[in-house]
Design a protein around this motif. Structure first.
Motif, PDB file in Angstrom:
ATOM      1  N   ASN A 104       7.893   8.121   8.597  1.00  0.00           N
ATOM      2  CA  ASN A 104       7.102   7.122   7.879  1.00  0.00           C
ATOM      3  C   ASN A 104       6.620   6.027   8.828  1.00  0.00           C
ATOM      4  N   SER A 106       6.624   3.024   8.321  1.00  0.00           N
ATOM      5  CA  SER A 106       7.573   1.912   8.251  1.00  0.00           C
ATOM      6  C   SER A 106       8.830   2.181   9.070  1.00  0.00           C
ATOM      7  N   ARG A 108      11.272   3.614   7.973  1.00  0.00           N
ATOM      8  CA  ARG A 108      12.367   3.438   7.027  1.00  0.00           C
ATOM      9  C   ARG A 108      12.328   4.539   5.975  1.00  0.00           C
ATOM     10  N   GLN A 110      11.969   5.662   2.377  1.00  0.00           N
ATOM     11  CA  GLN A 110      11.257   5.070   1.243  1.00  0.00           C
ATOM     12  C   GLN A 110      11.707   5.759  -0.048  1.00  0.00           C
ATOM     13  N   ARG A 145       5.151  11.100   6.170  1.00  0.00           N
ATOM     14  CA  ARG A 145       3.784  10.771   6.603  1.00  0.00           C
ATOM     15  C   ARG A 145       3.046  12.054   6.993  1.00  0.00           C
ATOM     16  N   LYS A 176      -2.574  -0.295   1.211  1.00  0.00           N
ATOM     17  CA  LYS A 176      -1.381  -0.868   0.596  1.00  0.00           C
ATOM     18  C   LYS A 176      -0.689   0.137  -0.324  1.00  0.00           C
ATOM     19  N   ASN A 180       3.704   5.668   3.152  1.00  0.00           N
ATOM     20  CA  ASN A 180       4.269   6.204   4.391  1.00  0.00           C
ATOM     21  C   ASN A 180       3.277   6.327   5.549  1.00  0.00           C
ATOM     22  N   GLY A 181       2.021   5.955   5.297  1.00  0.00           N
ATOM     23  CA  GLY A 181       1.011   6.036   6.348  1.00  0.00           C
ATOM     24  C   GLY A 181       0.331   7.385   6.463  1.00  0.00           C
TER      25      GLY A 181
END
Length: 225
Positions: A104, A106, A108, A110, A145, A176, A180-181
């Motif tokens: 991800n 982030s 992290r 999720q 992702r 937004k 996860n991108g």
């Protein structure tokens, strides 16, 4: 109809998948990966979890389990195959579908409810919806992702093989709303056949009314009906 839910060492959503499928009228049973795929199977689910502890990378080792040869053969015969979360990672690693699922953005894990916009309603997996419908389902992943090179991404778009994109509650595709991108906010895609699909969100966790949450995922599982 009997759907095989393939269980690998580390799978943890296999029982959830069986229960959710049963709720929508599908006979489903867990199949241990070392036992191979029954020859008379009518559908296959690659469930979520952490097969082989995500060693090397998520789905990489499970993709080389001998049962995946059976799964690919079944897919080639037109048997419906759905990979969810870790199952989606296995699906990509085993070349049932293009692209890959990576860490991800982030960095992290999720775990949350997300909204998905239906991009193609002319498939078994999305026949219960209309294009543009917004459904709510949960995610739970650290490597969700979706990545793919530009040329193959353009092919997915041109061939209408994107099933779902992450969106906001109003259906807007925004950065937004992308948890996860994933490239292009992609949450689910088709393989070469419309009977093969992978998706990172969990439709089986949004299928049982007694959980007190959305049941929007039932439409995906009804593909097996």
């Amino acid at each position: 109809m009997t759907v095989a839910v393939v269980t690998f060492g580390g799978s943890n959503c296999d029982r959830d998948a069986v229960r959710a499928l049963s709720h929508v009228g599908v006979d489903a049973e867990r199949v241990w990966h070392e036992d191979g795929l029954p020859s008379d199977v009518d559908g296959v689910v690659l469930p979520g979890g952490f097969s082989y502890g995500d060693y090397l990378r998520a789905g990489a080792m499970a993709a080389h389990s001998p049962i995946m040869n059976d799964v690919r053969d079944a897919a080639d015969r037109g048997v419906p195959v759905l990979g969810v979360c870790n199952g989606a990672q296995i699906g990509c690693e085993s070349k049932l579908t293009p692209g890959a699922f990576t860490t991800n953005a982030s960095a992290r894990f999720q775990c949350e409810s997300v909204h998905l916009r239906v991009e193609n309603a002319e498939t078994p997996w999305t026949a219960a919806y209309d294009v543009g419908d917004v459904i709510e389902v949960p995610i739970a992943h650290g490597e969700g992702r979706f990545e793919i090179d530009e040329e193959r991404y353009d092919d997915l778009v041109a061939e209408d093989r994107i099933l779902f994109r992450y969106c906001d509650a109003a259906g807007n595709i925004t950065e937004k709303a992308n948890p996860n991108g994933s490239r292009g906010n992609v949450a689910g895609i088709l393989g070469d056949r419309e009977t093969v699909a992978v998706m990172m969100p969990h439709p089986e966790r949004a299928s049982l009314p007694d959980l007190g949450r959305s049941v929007d995922g039932q439409g995906v599982l009804r593909a097996f009906v």
